[in-house]
Design a protein around this motif. Sequence first.
Motif, mmCIF file in Angstrom:
data_model
loop_
_atom_site.group_PDB
_atom_site.id
_atom_site.type_symbol
_atom_site.label_atom_id
_atom_site.label_comp_id
_atom_site.label_asym_id
_atom_site.label_seq_id
_atom_site.Cartn_x
_atom_site.Cartn_y
_atom_site.Cartn_z
ATOM 1 N N GLY A 166 -8.167 15.712 1.668
ATOM 2 C CA GLY A 166 -7.800 15.055 0.421
ATOM 3 C C GLY A 166 -6.951 13.838 0.721
ATOM 4 O O GLY A 166 -6.374 13.718 1.798
ATOM 5 N N GLY A 167 -6.928 12.939 -0.238
ATOM 6 C CA GLY A 167 -6.105 11.761 -0.030
ATOM 7 C C GLY A 167 -5.981 10.924 -1.277
ATOM 8 O O GLY A 167 -6.759 11.058 -2.224
ATOM 9 N N LEU A 168 -4.982 10.081 -1.246
ATOM 10 C CA LEU A 168 -4.715 9.170 -2.351
ATOM 11 C C LEU A 168 -4.358 7.816 -1.752
ATOM 12 O O LEU A 168 -3.544 7.737 -0.835
ATOM 13 C CB LEU A 168 -3.549 9.706 -3.190
ATOM 14 N N ALA A 169 -5.002 6.775 -2.252
ATOM 15 C CA ALA A 169 -4.677 5.403 -1.853
ATOM 16 C C ALA A 169 -4.274 4.650 -3.111
ATOM 17 O O ALA A 169 -4.964 4.696 -4.132
ATOM 18 C CB ALA A 169 -5.867 4.733 -1.184
ATOM 19 N N ALA A 170 -3.139 3.988 -3.027
ATOM 20 C CA ALA A 170 -2.599 3.260 -4.168
ATOM 21 C C ALA A 170 -1.883 2.026 -3.638
ATOM 22 O O ALA A 170 -1.824 1.788 -2.425
ATOM 23 C CB ALA A 170 -1.639 4.150 -4.950
ATOM 24 N N ARG A 171 -1.324 1.277 -4.560
ATOM 25 C CA ARG A 171 -0.469 0.151 -4.199
ATOM 26 C C ARG A 171 0.613 0.037 -5.258
ATOM 27 O O ARG A 171 0.437 0.486 -6.391
ATOM 28 C CB ARG A 171 -1.257 -1.140 -4.062
ATOM 29 N N THR A 172 1.721 -0.530 -4.852
ATOM 30 C CA THR A 172 2.794 -0.772 -5.813
ATOM 31 C C THR A 172 2.988 -2.274 -5.949
ATOM 32 O O THR A 172 2.847 -3.028 -4.987
ATOM 33 C CB THR A 172 4.104 -0.097 -5.373
ATOM 34 N N HIS A 187 -0.166 1.627 -8.851
ATOM 35 C CA HIS A 187 -1.558 1.497 -9.284
ATOM 36 C C HIS A 187 -2.417 2.381 -8.381
ATOM 37 O O HIS A 187 -2.617 2.085 -7.205
ATOM 38 C CB HIS A 187 -2.023 0.049 -9.211
ATOM 39 N N LEU A 188 -2.886 3.482 -8.957
ATOM 40 C CA LEU A 188 -3.728 4.417 -8.212
ATOM 41 C C LEU A 188 -5.121 3.815 -8.068
ATOM 42 O O LEU A 188 -5.720 3.371 -9.049
ATOM 43 C CB LEU A 188 -3.814 5.746 -8.954
ATOM 44 N N GLU A 189 -5.640 3.818 -6.844
ATOM 45 C CA GLU A 189 -6.956 3.245 -6.594
ATOM 46 C C GLU A 189 -7.989 4.305 -6.228
ATOM 47 O O GLU A 189 -9.110 4.263 -6.699
ATOM 48 C CB GLU A 189 -6.852 2.198 -5.478
ATOM 49 N N LEU A 190 -7.609 5.237 -5.365
ATOM 50 C CA LEU A 190 -8.533 6.276 -4.904
ATOM 51 C C LEU A 190 -7.805 7.610 -4.835
ATOM 52 O O LEU A 190 -6.686 7.675 -4.324
ATOM 53 C CB LEU A 190 -9.062 5.948 -3.497
ATOM 54 N N LEU A 191 -8.437 8.653 -5.333
ATOM 55 C CA LEU A 191 -7.929 10.022 -5.190
ATOM 56 C C LEU A 191 -9.140 10.911 -4.993
ATOM 57 O O LEU A 191 -10.066 10.911 -5.818
ATOM 58 C CB LEU A 191 -7.131 10.454 -6.431
ATOM 59 N N TRP A 192 -9.142 11.644 -3.894
ATOM 60 C CA TRP A 192 -10.280 12.501 -3.570
ATOM 61 C C TRP A 192 -9.769 13.794 -2.962
ATOM 62 O O TRP A 192 -8.816 13.790 -2.178
ATOM 63 C CB TRP A 192 -11.208 11.798 -2.580
ATOM 64 N N PRO A 196 0.828 -1.212 0.000
ATOM 65 C CA PRO A 196 0.000 0.000 0.000
ATOM 66 C C PRO A 196 0.861 1.260 0.000
ATOM 67 O O PRO A 196 1.958 1.286 0.558
ATOM 68 C CB PRO A 196 -0.798 -0.093 1.297
ATOM 69 N N LEU A 197 0.341 2.301 -0.625
ATOM 70 C CA LEU A 197 0.972 3.618 -0.628
ATOM 71 C C LEU A 197 -0.159 4.632 -0.443
ATOM 72 O O LEU A 197 -1.089 4.663 -1.248
ATOM 73 C CB LEU A 197 1.709 3.861 -1.946
ATOM 74 N N HIS A 198 -0.089 5.406 0.629
ATOM 75 C CA HIS A 198 -1.131 6.394 0.938
ATOM 76 C C HIS A 198 -0.502 7.770 1.106
ATOM 77 O O HIS A 198 0.596 7.888 1.667
ATOM 78 C CB HIS A 198 -1.864 6.035 2.223
ATOM 79 N N VAL A 199 -1.217 8.793 0.662
ATOM 80 C CA VAL A 199 -0.812 10.185 0.861
ATOM 81 C C VAL A 199 -2.057 10.932 1.343
ATOM 82 O O VAL A 199 -3.106 10.872 0.686
ATOM 83 C CB VAL A 199 -0.286 10.831 -0.447
#
Length: 147
Positions: free
Chosen positions: A58-64, A70-75, A44-47
Amino acid sequence: MLHLETDVDKERRALLHQRLRDDNTAASPHMRALRDPELEAEVPLHVWALDAEGELVGGLAARTWARWLHLELLWVDTAHRGSGLGARLLAEAERLAREDRSCARSRVETWDFQAPGFYRKQGYEIRGQVEDFPPGVTQFTLTKNLV
């Protein structure tokens, strides 16, 4: 004699996944190479963007995996849209993926009413689209080279 069942079965699903993975590994030298422990795990990779009170704006949830982000969520909260916050979140995720995880590429799926234009402005290219998924909506797949 064979018969078909339609019950949801987590154990069988796990077995199905393992058997398909084993077949893919045997059939492809590229998939065999991904069994290297450094490449195999999805991480997982979160910002997160927080305001002065610590509230999520705001936030971004992804995985490598396999040197891909691979970006999964961006809000981004409505009050902060248009401020560049989405671009900052995305740039930070790309930086972490590139510098800390040796990712060379990024991918994202988005719907036509969401953000294909935003991702194109950030250097992503449309690689595919699926019309009417879900009904009345077009889904886009976009990628970007990170190196």
